[in-house]
Write a protein that holds these residues in place. Structure first.
Motif, PDB file in Angstrom:
ATOM      1  N   ALA A  57       0.836  -1.201   0.000  1.00  0.00           N
ATOM      2  CA  ALA A  57       0.000   0.000   0.000  1.00  0.00           C
ATOM      3  C   ALA A  57       0.872   1.253   0.000  1.00  0.00           C
ATOM      4  CB  ALA A  57      -0.930  -0.005   1.215  1.00  0.00           C
ATOM      5  N   LYS A  58       1.950   1.217   0.762  1.00  0.00           N
ATOM      6  CA  LYS A  58       2.881   2.349   0.811  1.00  0.00           C
ATOM      7  C   LYS A  58       3.540   2.567  -0.551  1.00  0.00           C
ATOM      8  CE  LYS A  58       6.826   4.116   3.457  1.00  0.00           C
ATOM      9  NZ  LYS A  58       7.775   3.827   4.577  1.00  0.00           N
ATOM     10  N   SER A  98      -0.461   1.674 -13.402  1.00  0.00           N
ATOM     11  CA  SER A  98      -1.229   0.457 -13.656  1.00  0.00           C
ATOM     12  C   SER A  98      -0.380  -0.784 -13.390  1.00  0.00           C
ATOM     13  CB  SER A  98      -1.736   0.441 -15.097  1.00  0.00           C
ATOM     14  OG  SER A  98      -2.418  -0.764 -15.376  1.00  0.00           O
ATOM     15  N   VAL A  99       0.873  -0.727 -13.810  1.00  0.00           N
ATOM     16  CA  VAL A  99       1.788  -1.848 -13.563  1.00  0.00           C
ATOM     17  C   VAL A  99       2.018  -2.032 -12.065  1.00  0.00           C
ATOM     18  CG1 VAL A  99       4.169  -2.642 -13.834  1.00  0.00           C
ATOM     19  CG2 VAL A  99       2.947  -1.691 -15.794  1.00  0.00           C
ATOM     20  N   ALA A 134       1.278  -5.198  -7.251  1.00  0.00           N
ATOM     21  CA  ALA A 134       0.903  -5.219  -5.841  1.00  0.00           C
ATOM     22  C   ALA A 134      -0.137  -6.310  -5.579  1.00  0.00           C
ATOM     23  CB  ALA A 134       0.359  -3.855  -5.417  1.00  0.00           C
ATOM     24  N   GLN A 135      -1.157  -6.368  -6.441  1.00  0.00           N
ATOM     25  CA  GLN A 135      -2.186  -7.391  -6.258  1.00  0.00           C
ATOM     26  C   GLN A 135      -1.613  -8.794  -6.453  1.00  0.00           C
ATOM     27  OE1 GLN A 135      -6.376  -7.028  -7.676  1.00  0.00           O
ATOM     28  NE2 GLN A 135      -5.856  -8.775  -8.993  1.00  0.00           N
ATOM     29  N   GLU A 136      -0.771  -8.951  -7.465  1.00  0.00           N
ATOM     30  CA  GLU A 136      -0.171 -10.254  -7.743  1.00  0.00           C
ATOM     31  C   GLU A 136       0.671 -10.730  -6.558  1.00  0.00           C
ATOM     32  OE1 GLU A 136       1.844 -12.145 -11.658  1.00  0.00           O
ATOM     33  OE2 GLU A 136       2.908 -10.419 -10.837  1.00  0.00           O
ATOM     34  N   LEU A 138      -6.995  -2.931  -2.500  1.00  0.00           N
ATOM     35  CA  LEU A 138      -5.618  -2.435  -2.495  1.00  0.00           C
ATOM     36  C   LEU A 138      -5.295  -1.705  -3.789  1.00  0.00           C
ATOM     37  CD1 LEU A 138      -2.640  -2.325  -1.464  1.00  0.00           C
ATOM     38  CD2 LEU A 138      -2.329  -4.588  -2.500  1.00  0.00           C
ATOM     39  N   THR A 139      -5.776  -2.213  -4.906  1.00  0.00           N
ATOM     40  CA  THR A 139      -5.430  -1.634  -6.208  1.00  0.00           C
ATOM     41  C   THR A 139      -6.024  -0.245  -6.419  1.00  0.00           C
ATOM     42  OG1 THR A 139      -7.308  -2.758  -7.270  1.00  0.00           O
ATOM     43  CG2 THR A 139      -5.187  -3.907  -7.267  1.00  0.00           C
TER      44      THR A 139
END
Length: 228
Positions: free
Chosen positions: A34-35, A51-52, A57-59, A79-80
């Motif tokens: 998140a940071k 976007s990347v 982050a999600q992956e 989170l995204t």
């Protein structure tokens, strides 16, 4: 700095939300992601780059868990959408409701883990937030440190000496830069009367260390090296 508010332990009715499924180290990893998203938005206006970052982050967060239900994915997916610090704090506050506590232990249980420590006092267990622990650690008699970890569903105790350092360094458990000290434990050598000392530098403050841990791998590696 991203701050996370305390959440209530009250549970809703059955079916309202998934059960707790996030360990302290996993929560810290999510907090770091998140940071990264907040910092990314603050330093770049490139939509493709952002976007990347969101995709990665999600992956990475989904990769922390061997299998996720749709309900659990729904907890983590917001989170995204994080762009600002306030959004990160709100997201983490929601996620903190799903934290798994460290395995329950009593004063008597601690004495069984350290049978040779006849005058063991132990920490004040009723003051600890077990949801914020990846391991339990405390110091007695100035230089005696006790560590309790959970492995394969059971608790293990490690006793050693702890010498504070005047310098900052990298902790072998959380891998972060902090005030450290040398933790040293004795293990049996090749013969019955032979003992070998092994150790490394870890955080002086166990609360700080627990708030920094983002994987249990280094913690378990640290303990295994002591026990070899």
């Amino acid at each position: 700095m991203i701050h996370v508010k305390e959440t209530s332990d009250k549970q809703g009715t059955a079916g309202e939300r998934p059960e707790a499924f996030i360990r302290n180290d996993q929560f810290n990893f999510i907090k770091d992601q998140a940071k990264i998203l907040v910092n990314g938005k603050a330093t770049s206006s490139d939509a493709e780059v952002l976007s990347v970052l969101r995709h990665l982050a999600q992956e990475k967060v989904f990769g922390l868990f061997p299998s996720l239900t749709e309900e659990q994915k729904a907890v983590l997916k917001p989170l995204t959408a994080v762009k600002e610090t306030a959004e990160a704090e709100a997201f983490l506050e929601q996620v903190s409701a799903y934290l798994l506590p460290f395995k329950s232990v009593t004063d008597q249980g601690l004495k069984k883990l350290f049978p040779k420590a006849k005058k063991l006092k132990g920490p004040k267990l009723d003051t600890l937030d077990f949801k914020k622990l990846s391991y339990l650690g405390w110091i007695e008699s100035s230089t005696l440190m006790y560590l309790v970890i959970e492995k394969d569903g059971r608790l293990e105790g490690i006793q050693g000496s702890f010498n504070r350092s005047a310098k900052h360094g990298i902790c072998s458990i959380c891998n972060k830069h902090s005030e450290v000290g040398l933790f040293t434990a004795k293990t049996k050598g090749s013969s019955q009367d032979n003992f070998v000392k092994r150790g490394n530098y870890i955080c002086q403050d166990n609360d700080t260390c627990n708030s920094n841990i983002d994987t249990l791998e280094r913690l378990h590696d640290f303990v295994e090296r002591l026990q070899k």
